[in-house]
Motif scaffolding. Sequence first.
Motif, PDB file in Angstrom:
ATOM      1  N   UNK A 127     -80.226 -67.705  79.447  1.00  0.00           N
ATOM      2  CA  UNK A 127     -81.425 -67.032  78.969  1.00  0.00           C
ATOM      3  C   UNK A 127     -81.379 -66.931  77.450  1.00  0.00           C
ATOM      4  N   UNK A 128     -82.406 -66.348  76.864  1.00  0.00           N
ATOM      5  CA  UNK A 128     -82.426 -66.160  75.413  1.00  0.00           C
ATOM      6  C   UNK A 128     -81.257 -65.281  74.981  1.00  0.00           C
ATOM      7  N   UNK A 129     -80.974 -64.235  75.786  1.00  0.00           N
ATOM      8  CA  UNK A 129     -79.833 -63.378  75.467  1.00  0.00           C
ATOM      9  C   UNK A 129     -78.532 -64.159  75.578  1.00  0.00           C
ATOM     10  N   UNK A 130     -78.408 -64.970  76.606  1.00  0.00           N
ATOM     11  CA  UNK A 130     -77.197 -65.756  76.790  1.00  0.00           C
ATOM     12  C   UNK A 130     -76.973 -66.766  75.681  1.00  0.00           C
ATOM     13  N   UNK A 131     -78.024 -67.357  75.177  1.00  0.00           N
ATOM     14  CA  UNK A 131     -77.888 -68.344  74.096  1.00  0.00           C
ATOM     15  C   UNK A 131     -77.447 -67.700  72.790  1.00  0.00           C
ATOM     16  N   UNK A 132     -77.796 -66.437  72.579  1.00  0.00           N
ATOM     17  CA  UNK A 132     -77.312 -65.633  71.441  1.00  0.00           C
ATOM     18  C   UNK A 132     -77.617 -66.257  70.082  1.00  0.00           C
ATOM     19  N   UNK A 133     -78.724 -66.923  69.947  1.00  0.00           N
ATOM     20  CA  UNK A 133     -79.073 -67.514  68.650  1.00  0.00           C
ATOM     21  C   UNK A 133     -79.322 -66.448  67.585  1.00  0.00           C
ATOM     22  N   UNK A 134     -79.854 -65.272  68.028  1.00  0.00           N
ATOM     23  CA  UNK A 134     -80.091 -64.210  67.053  1.00  0.00           C
ATOM     24  C   UNK A 134     -78.778 -63.728  66.447  1.00  0.00           C
ATOM     25  N   UNK A 135     -77.722 -63.683  67.274  1.00  0.00           N
ATOM     26  CA  UNK A 135     -76.411 -63.281  66.751  1.00  0.00           C
ATOM     27  C   UNK A 135     -75.861 -64.334  65.792  1.00  0.00           C
ATOM     28  N   UNK A 136     -76.016 -65.599  66.118  1.00  0.00           N
ATOM     29  CA  UNK A 136     -75.535 -66.671  65.240  1.00  0.00           C
ATOM     30  C   UNK A 136     -76.249 -66.636  63.893  1.00  0.00           C
ATOM     31  N   UNK A 137     -77.575 -66.388  63.906  1.00  0.00           N
ATOM     32  CA  UNK A 137     -78.320 -66.276  62.653  1.00  0.00           C
ATOM     33  C   UNK A 137     -77.871 -65.059  61.856  1.00  0.00           C
ATOM     34  N   UNK A 138     -77.688 -63.916  62.557  1.00  0.00           N
ATOM     35  CA  UNK A 138     -77.366 -62.670  61.859  1.00  0.00           C
ATOM     36  C   UNK A 138     -76.003 -62.732  61.177  1.00  0.00           C
TER      37      UNK A 138
END
Length: 514
Positions: A416-427
């Motif tokens: 899912x979007x949470x599982x992909x964690x792209x927001x964490x990688x960007x942050x």
Amino acid sequence: MSEARTARRGRGGGGAARRAERTAVRIEAAKYIERNIPDLEILNEEALQIIEANAETVLEEIGVNFVENPAALDRWRAAGADVEGERVCIPRGLARELCKTAPSQFVQHARDPNKSVTIGGRNLVLAPVYGPPFVRDALGGRRYATMDDFEKFVKLAYMSKWLHHSGGTVCEPTDIAVNKRHLDMLLAHMTLSDKPFMGSVTEPSRAQDSVDMAGILFGKEFVAENTVMTSLININSPLTFDSTMMGALEVYAANNQAAIISPFIVGGAMAPVSVAGTLTQVLAEVLAGVAYSQLIRPGAPVIFGAFVTSIDMNSGAPTFGTPEAAQITYGAGQLARRLGLPYRSAGSFCGSKLPDAQAAYETSNSLNMGLLSGVNFMLHACGWLEGGLVASFEKFVLDADQLGALHQLAKGVDMSETGQAMDALYEVGPGGHYLGCAHTQANFKTAFWRTEVLDYKPYEQWEEEGARDSVQLASLRVEKLLNDYQKPPIDPAIEEALRAYVAEKKASMADAFT
């Protein structure tokens, strides 16, 4: 100033509330596992077809024995089998055709409807150890099991989050007469827990007692239309169906209650030493047993069972967690799925005398092969020790804790979007760390499976707390769970009726210890 004091008091109150929440007794029950990972299949199509053809040859040309059971022989004769003496030779394809009426999955209802389980499909139901005459704990060592021990195991199973089922004979209470102990065991499952449970199979009349007591607990009409018990029907391998087990099967099938049709095989003693040869015998025995259940009542719920170990050719002792047993377990899973039947196998198997490193290695191998082989009902999922002779309190909670890891692994990978964690990688970006980022703060409570038993503290803290090993930690866990146990509510009239039934049945016969 007063606002600051009020704020501090508010924060203190919140901290106290959180501490109270952490220390409060919570009795959690996880839903049965729904696999989101593929099964491990080790046999190709050609191998499967060879084993299936060989099993049909065994049934047709070698046959199976139904001993001391004239009614079973009559049923087989009427179905078209060739019966000579107690030997039943089943024409090619007949058993497989009869098996078609068995359901591919079924619901076993629990006293608490929220804890009912669906057995079959992509599901895995976990149940505790079954049958040991001995128990072991850190204080008393190895000893014959008592009814008090039995009740403690039922309570532990009820308190164990990752166990979905109360099981059956979690240990043999040897202080109760053989002809009466099934009544006390059933009463314990029915009143001390509200999870699903297993019926008695040690004599056909005891199976009927199980049905009658279930009728008191659930209501006779409900039991007549629904499955509320699963029972273990062992085949006396090789190729022999005894009257005791078949008599119990006849009772359960006639009453629409589920039965595990399970060969009991120690490879090299009760089946060939080869994997393919053992799988052939397993399939032949299951085909005959399931087919017979359908002769009793078409549509009766059954489970394809496979209890298989190898043997130490030096000592003759059974061995566990071995690669050969794993190959048979994986292969039997494929055969069960091709028959369209729920599958039972695997467990916390080990040959060790103690809950030590040997027990951990062998148990880990056995639990993981069960998950990956597509098992739908895993009996012996926790507590097994010494080749099944001993139910261990410490190993029970160690194993039950590890079942949580099976739940986590079975979920598969979250995409899912949470599982992909792209927001964490960007942050975080290059060179940072993720401990304080928003994604971690939002998900850290559920991101990783966490043990309730094992120790991950720094060395200094571990040493200060007594340098406790896993058995000592497990002993503390047993004590905590039993101290925290709270009996699930039950209608007092139903409990009174159950106790009256048990008292009347026990008073109607003299004690027998054989």
